[in-house]
Design a protein around this motif. Sequence first.
Motif, PDB file in Angstrom:
ATOM      1  N   ALA A 224       0.894  -1.099  -0.040  1.00 15.57           N
ATOM      2  CA  ALA A 224       0.183  -0.056  -0.061  1.00 15.57           C
ATOM      3  C   ALA A 224       0.869   1.432  -0.258  1.00 15.57           C
ATOM      4  O   ALA A 224       0.603   2.165  -0.559  1.00 15.57           O
ATOM      5  N   GLU A 225       2.061   1.100   0.807  1.00 14.70           N
ATOM      6  CA  GLU A 225       2.794   2.249   0.635  1.00 14.70           C
ATOM      7  C   GLU A 225       3.527   2.526  -0.432  1.00 14.70           C
ATOM      8  O   GLU A 225       3.545   3.741  -1.153  1.00 14.70           O
ATOM      9  N   ASP A 228       0.709   4.005  -2.748  1.00 12.40           N
ATOM     10  CA  ASP A 228       0.593   5.297  -2.609  1.00 12.40           C
ATOM     11  C   ASP A 228       1.613   6.312  -3.223  1.00 12.40           C
ATOM     12  O   ASP A 228       1.177   7.530  -3.706  1.00 12.40           O
ATOM     13  N   ARG A 231       0.804   6.350  -6.799  1.00 15.55           N
ATOM     14  CA  ARG A 231      -0.104   7.117  -7.094  1.00 15.55           C
ATOM     15  C   ARG A 231       0.011   8.617  -6.965  1.00 15.55           C
ATOM     16  O   ARG A 231      -0.633   9.362  -7.861  1.00 15.55           O
ATOM     17  N   ARG A 232       0.618   8.838  -6.062  1.00 14.11           N
ATOM     18  CA  ARG A 232       1.074  10.539  -5.826  1.00 14.11           C
ATOM     19  C   ARG A 232       2.043  10.843  -7.080  1.00 14.11           C
ATOM     20  O   ARG A 232       1.839  11.925  -7.722  1.00 14.11           O
ATOM     21  N   ARG A 235      -0.446  11.151 -10.132  1.00 12.76           N
ATOM     22  CA  ARG A 235      -1.068  12.260  -9.795  1.00 12.76           C
ATOM     23  C   ARG A 235      -0.191  13.410 -10.136  1.00 12.76           C
ATOM     24  O   ARG A 235      -0.974  14.339 -10.971  1.00 12.76           O
TER      25      ARG A 235
END
Length: 263
Positions: A224-225, A228, A231-232, A235
């Motif tokens: 998950a880390e 993330d 993902r950032r 983004r």
Amino acid sequence: MRTKEQSGKASHQACQRGLAIVAAVAVMAGTAGCTSAVAQSPAAPPTAIAPITAAAPVPALTATVGQPAATAPAASAPATPVGAARAERPAPTSAVFELQQRMQAHELSELRTTYNGAYGASLLFAQSDLTYYVTLFQQKDLWRVIKTTNEAFAERLYNDFGKQTRAMADLELQRIRLEAQKERSERQIAAQQEKLRGLKTDLDIQRQQQAQAQERQKTARTEAEALDIERRAARARVDELQRQIRELEAQVNAPFNSQPRRR
């Protein structure tokens, strides 16, 4: 010389005959001594009445009274010496022997019987001669037999025997109860041990599953880390692309007169 030799042989033969005669006399004297000893030995004392437990087992009194005794065929019975037969069975004057005979002849009526564990007492009555037999037995074998013509004494003796059977059976009944309690405790121990093994198995499974769950959560947290971060980054990349798109769109959609003049 021949005369001396012959006389020597004759004396030798006479000596041998003398020794043989002495031996024969000694044997005869020993035999006569043994015969005299046997003849002078006192007769064997009369055999005492054997204890009830040593006699042939007697069936239960309730089953014996009024039923014929089983007799084996004469051909199948082994031949026993008269002395041995007399030593094995009670004397005819024994109350036990008399009771057994009257039972086999169906001459008795069972008035009362008390059982306490392996012990019991019975009051039997012979109508022909108004005789009472009070018996005490254990494991269905006769122990004591009292013969009387006194009704009150017979009743009192039967009550005493009944109390004795109750007192003697208390320990046996206590043993039976304690044995049953011990067996129940052993069954409970076995059940508790089985339950304990089941709980230990469940606990081991729970611990194993918990360790697997913790490892799975750790892996999921790491993933998950990482996701993330990705993902950032994605983004940020999307925001940059959108910014560039807006700039290009602004340039594409701008009016012609707004273009810069050439010099």
